[in-house]
Design a protein around this motif. Structure first.
Motif, PDB file in Angstrom:
ATOM      1  N   SER A 287      44.456  55.350  42.990  1.00  0.00           N
ATOM      2  CA  SER A 287      43.024  55.428  42.735  1.00  0.00           C
ATOM      3  C   SER A 287      42.462  54.049  42.406  1.00  0.00           C
ATOM      4  CB  SER A 287      42.741  56.403  41.591  1.00  0.00           C
ATOM      5  OG  SER A 287      43.432  55.998  40.425  1.00  0.00           O
ATOM      6  N   SER A 288      41.159  53.900  42.556  1.00  0.00           N
ATOM      7  CA  SER A 288      40.505  52.618  42.313  1.00  0.00           C
ATOM      8  C   SER A 288      40.403  52.344  40.811  1.00  0.00           C
ATOM      9  CB  SER A 288      39.107  52.613  42.930  1.00  0.00           C
ATOM     10  OG  SER A 288      38.283  53.561  42.277  1.00  0.00           O
ATOM     11  N   PRO A 289      40.208  51.082  40.440  1.00  0.00           N
ATOM     12  CA  PRO A 289      40.084  50.746  39.017  1.00  0.00           C
ATOM     13  C   PRO A 289      38.730  51.184  38.469  1.00  0.00           C
ATOM     14  CG  PRO A 289      39.699  48.823  40.357  1.00  0.00           C
ATOM     15  CD  PRO A 289      40.126  49.898  41.299  1.00  0.00           C
ATOM     16  N   TYR A 290      38.650  51.254  37.153  1.00  0.00           N
ATOM     17  CA  TYR A 290      37.376  51.552  36.502  1.00  0.00           C
ATOM     18  C   TYR A 290      36.441  50.352  36.640  1.00  0.00           C
ATOM     19  CZ  TYR A 290      34.037  53.017  32.957  1.00  0.00           C
ATOM     20  OH  TYR A 290      32.893  53.390  32.303  1.00  0.00           O
ATOM     21  N   PRO A 291      35.173  50.549  37.034  1.00  0.00           N
ATOM     22  CA  PRO A 291      34.246  49.416  37.156  1.00  0.00           C
ATOM     23  C   PRO A 291      34.146  48.636  35.845  1.00  0.00           C
ATOM     24  CG  PRO A 291      33.315  51.376  38.159  1.00  0.00           C
ATOM     25  CD  PRO A 291      34.562  51.819  37.447  1.00  0.00           C
ATOM     26  N   GLY A 292      34.354  47.341  35.933  1.00  0.00           N
ATOM     27  CA  GLY A 292      34.349  46.493  34.754  1.00  0.00           C
ATOM     28  C   GLY A 292      35.726  46.158  34.250  1.00  0.00           C
ATOM     29  N   GLN A 293      36.719  46.859  34.776  1.00  0.00           N
ATOM     30  CA  GLN A 293      38.100  46.580  34.370  1.00  0.00           C
ATOM     31  C   GLN A 293      38.530  45.214  34.902  1.00  0.00           C
ATOM     32  OE1 GLN A 293      40.772  49.737  35.413  1.00  0.00           O
ATOM     33  NE2 GLN A 293      42.592  48.445  35.306  1.00  0.00           N
ATOM     34  N   ASN A 294      39.210  44.455  34.072  1.00  0.00           N
ATOM     35  CA  ASN A 294      39.659  43.126  34.474  1.00  0.00           C
ATOM     36  C   ASN A 294      40.967  43.265  35.255  1.00  0.00           C
ATOM     37  OD1 ASN A 294      40.092  40.443  34.817  1.00  0.00           O
ATOM     38  ND2 ASN A 294      40.553  39.993  32.670  1.00  0.00           N
ATOM     39  N   SER A 295      40.856  43.332  36.569  1.00  0.00           N
ATOM     40  CA  SER A 295      42.035  43.524  37.413  1.00  0.00           C
ATOM     41  C   SER A 295      41.827  42.829  38.742  1.00  0.00           C
ATOM     42  CB  SER A 295      42.296  45.016  37.636  1.00  0.00           C
ATOM     43  OG  SER A 295      41.202  45.622  38.295  1.00  0.00           O
ATOM     44  N   VAL A 296      42.930  42.540  39.391  1.00  0.00           N
ATOM     45  CA  VAL A 296      42.896  41.870  40.693  1.00  0.00           C
ATOM     46  C   VAL A 296      42.902  42.928  41.781  1.00  0.00           C
ATOM     47  CG1 VAL A 296      44.166  40.377  42.275  1.00  0.00           C
ATOM     48  CG2 VAL A 296      44.040  39.801  39.843  1.00  0.00           C
ATOM     49  N   GLN A 297      41.957  42.826  42.725  1.00  0.00           N
ATOM     50  CA  GLN A 297      41.899  43.743  43.867  1.00  0.00           C
ATOM     51  C   GLN A 297      41.947  42.933  45.156  1.00  0.00           C
ATOM     52  OE1 GLN A 297      42.112  46.961  43.240  1.00  0.00           O
ATOM     53  NE2 GLN A 297      42.079  46.427  41.063  1.00  0.00           N
ATOM     54  N   ARG A 298      42.737  43.402  46.101  1.00  0.00           N
ATOM     55  CA  ARG A 298      42.947  42.669  47.344  1.00  0.00           C
ATOM     56  C   ARG A 298      42.362  43.476  48.501  1.00  0.00           C
ATOM     57  NH1 ARG A 298      48.642  43.011  44.810  1.00  0.00           N
ATOM     58  NH2 ARG A 298      47.584  44.985  44.484  1.00  0.00           N
ATOM     59  N   VAL A 299      41.382  42.875  49.162  1.00  0.00           N
ATOM     60  CA  VAL A 299      40.610  43.571  50.181  1.00  0.00           C
ATOM     61  C   VAL A 299      40.701  42.814  51.501  1.00  0.00           C
ATOM     62  CG1 VAL A 299      38.323  44.460  50.795  1.00  0.00           C
ATOM     63  CG2 VAL A 299      39.036  44.400  48.404  1.00  0.00           C
ATOM     64  N   VAL A 300      40.972  43.516  52.573  1.00  0.00           N
ATOM     65  CA  VAL A 300      41.016  42.923  53.906  1.00  0.00           C
ATOM     66  C   VAL A 300      39.791  43.386  54.678  1.00  0.00           C
ATOM     67  CG1 VAL A 300      42.323  42.693  56.038  1.00  0.00           C
ATOM     68  CG2 VAL A 300      43.532  42.972  53.880  1.00  0.00           C
ATOM     69  N   ILE A 301      39.080  42.452  55.293  1.00  0.00           N
ATOM     70  CA  ILE A 301      37.891  42.780  56.080  1.00  0.00           C
ATOM     71  C   ILE A 301      38.041  42.160  57.466  1.00  0.00           C
ATOM     72  CG2 ILE A 301      35.391  42.654  56.235  1.00  0.00           C
ATOM     73  CD1 ILE A 301      35.264  42.273  53.250  1.00  0.00           C
ATOM     74  N   PHE A 302      37.896  42.978  58.489  1.00  0.00           N
ATOM     75  CA  PHE A 302      37.983  42.468  59.860  1.00  0.00           C
ATOM     76  C   PHE A 302      37.195  43.371  60.794  1.00  0.00           C
ATOM     77  CE2 PHE A 302      41.576  45.303  59.165  1.00  0.00           C
ATOM     78  CZ  PHE A 302      41.528  46.140  60.268  1.00  0.00           C
ATOM     79  N   GLY A 303      36.974  42.912  61.994  1.00  0.00           N
ATOM     80  CA  GLY A 303      36.339  43.716  63.029  1.00  0.00           C
ATOM     81  C   GLY A 303      37.014  43.477  64.356  1.00  0.00           C
ATOM     82  N   ASP A 304      36.625  44.286  65.358  1.00  0.00           N
ATOM     83  CA  ASP A 304      37.080  44.057  66.733  1.00  0.00           C
ATOM     84  C   ASP A 304      38.592  44.147  66.910  1.00  0.00           C
ATOM     85  OD1 ASP A 304      34.458  42.933  66.356  1.00  0.00           O
ATOM     86  OD2 ASP A 304      34.622  42.106  68.351  1.00  0.00           O
TER      87      ASP A 304
END
Length: 460
Positions: A287-304
């Motif tokens: 599950s996702s972290p609580y908004p405001g929680q001090n944590s590292v999140q790794r997100v990949v964004i791409f298209g095509d």
């Protein structure tokens, strides 16, 4: 359109080489699908029937998925007395692809022509290099569970003037209707995850639901809604003609009130009218972290990204082979990824609906574990008079229907495909929009950091 980026927390210095590799690929690899969809080279409406006793094709095994597998390999053996260098094999599903199955309103097709394009094809000499001399060959192809049976056809005359000379036996999965290819998405609140999947069960056949819960806790069941559409929903060819394939049923369940940063298990279920239940395999997500929680999140964004076939079929001008490399690399690094954003031009089906099943099967190891957030690009949406910015034929007649139905997004109006999600204190809003909105042909990614104002990155 080629764009790849990352949205990360303050302390993210351990990015893997995957991101740089994807960036290089996106810049230097020109996507040939802007010009051709491989299946569009098959002039199926020109087919001539020339079945002869001297030609044959046989597929083994006949029954697939005996242990619940959704992907299996089949072996084809074929022969013909007059082999040609451009002989090819088409995979058809449903197995009965004769002209008698053509709908009456299909004005592009007249008997004895076919009205259904193959779901994939390969040349007869692909793995049998002496085929032209011997007239005999064999080939291994990968099939996925797509709610119907399969047959294989041997053609001569090349892709432009196909002449059907032999048809194989039928091959099917043990349960073609089974729930398959779950796709997670972030819900409209931080503590909600949605699960979308595909099956062959309509609401009159079975009740769809998800059984889920904390690994160490009690499991609960959440019902799912069901969507589908018919040929008349498509705006034009090929989606409405030779590219049409029944999409089955798309189900979405909402898993609510999740505890932050916890591991959950889930599996898909369909409770049949006779009281029995058909189950998928078990999956996991965090599950996702609580908004405001001090944590590292790794997100990949791409298209095509597009899609490709592991067996090498459907290739035309080296069509999208990099998509398998990209998918496999993300799978390899999935333990270091929290969310994936695929912001348009998803699979380049371009009106050949079978390719959406192929795409959801390809990304299943990713989308079943982390939220796979999508947007609609020109190859999903554009069609004259459909409300998109450009009057092009890029969607192949889909006009956004497949993208909006096959994947859930937390938009107020999915037709507009603009939405936002909350995800920790560093990246708490991301809006994605393409083809429909105030600024055409711009990938819009907003990274808002509390107390630091807004960072706006627009890439044309």
């Amino acid at each position: 359109m080629h764009f790849i980026s990352q949205v990360v927390g303050d302390d993210m210095k351990k990015l893997r080489m995957i991101f740089f590799t994807l960036l290089i690929l996106s810049i230097f690899h020109q996507v040939v699908s802007d010009v051709h969809q491989p299946l569009s080279k098959v002039a199926i409406h020109n087919t001539v029937f020339a079945l002869n006793q001297g030609s044959s094709i046989k597929a083994t095994p006949n029954l697939l998925g005996l242990k619940g597998q959704t992907t299996e390999w089949v072996t084809l053996r074929y022969s013909t007395p007059n082999p040609k260098i451009d002989d090819w094999i088409g995979v058809f599903s449903p197995a009965n692809f004769s002209a008698s199955t053509c709908p009456a309103e299909n004005t592009l097709v007249n008997p004895p022509f076919l009205c259904s394009a193959p779901i994939k094809f390969q040349y007869a000499n692909f793995s049998s290099h002496n085929y032209k001399n011997t007239g005999k060959g064999s080939l291994k192809l990968q099939l996925i569970n797509q709610r119907s049976d399969f047959s294989f056809a041997l053609f001569t005359g090349g892709l432009a003037n196909p002449k059907l000379v032999a048809v194989s036996n039928k091959v099917s999965f043990l349960n073609p209707n089974a729930p398959v290819y779950p796709r997670l998405a972030q819900g409209k609140t931080w503590d909600e995850i949605t699960v979308t999947w595909t099956s062959g069960y309509g609401i009159s056949d079975a009740e769809p639901f998800v059984e889920w819960g904390r690994k160490e806790g009690k499991l609960v069941q959440s019902p799912a809604g069901t969507l589908t559409f018919d040929r008349n929903t498509m705006c034009g060819a090929p989606a409405r003609t030779v590219g049409w394939r029944d999409p089955g049923y798309i189900h979405t369940s909402f898993l609510k009130e999740l505890w932050p940063n916890k591991e959950y298990t889930y599996k898909l279920g369909h409770r049949l009218v006779n009281g029995t239940t058909v189950w998928s395999q078990e999956y996991q997500f965090k599950s996702s972290p609580y908004p405001g929680q001090n944590s590292v999140q790794r997100v990949v964004i791409f298209g095509d990204m597009g899609k490709a076939e592991a067996d090498g079929s459907n290739e035309y001008n080296n069509f999208q082979p990099g998509s398998l490399n990209t998918t496999n690399q993300i799978i390899q690094d999935l333990n270091d990824i929290d969310v994936v954003f695929h912001i348009g031009d998803l699979c380049y089906a371009n009106g050949y609906l079978s390719q959406w099943d192929q795409f959801t099967a390809q990304i299943e190891p990713i989308a079943s574990k982390v939220p796979y957030m999508t947007a609609s690009g020109n190859h999903e949406r554009d069609w004259p008079g459909s409300g998109s910015f450009y009057g092009t034929l890029d969607s192949g007649g889909e006009s956004g229907v497949l993208a909006q139905t096959m994947f859930y997004v937390p938009a107020e109006n999915r037709e507009k495909f603009w939405y936002s999600i909350d995800y920790d204190r560093n990246v708490d809003q991301v809006e994605v929009g393409l083809e429909i909105g105030p600024k055409p042909r711009v990938w819009r990614v907003y990274q808002r950091k509390r107390g630091k104002g807004n960072v706006n990155n627009d890439v044309a």
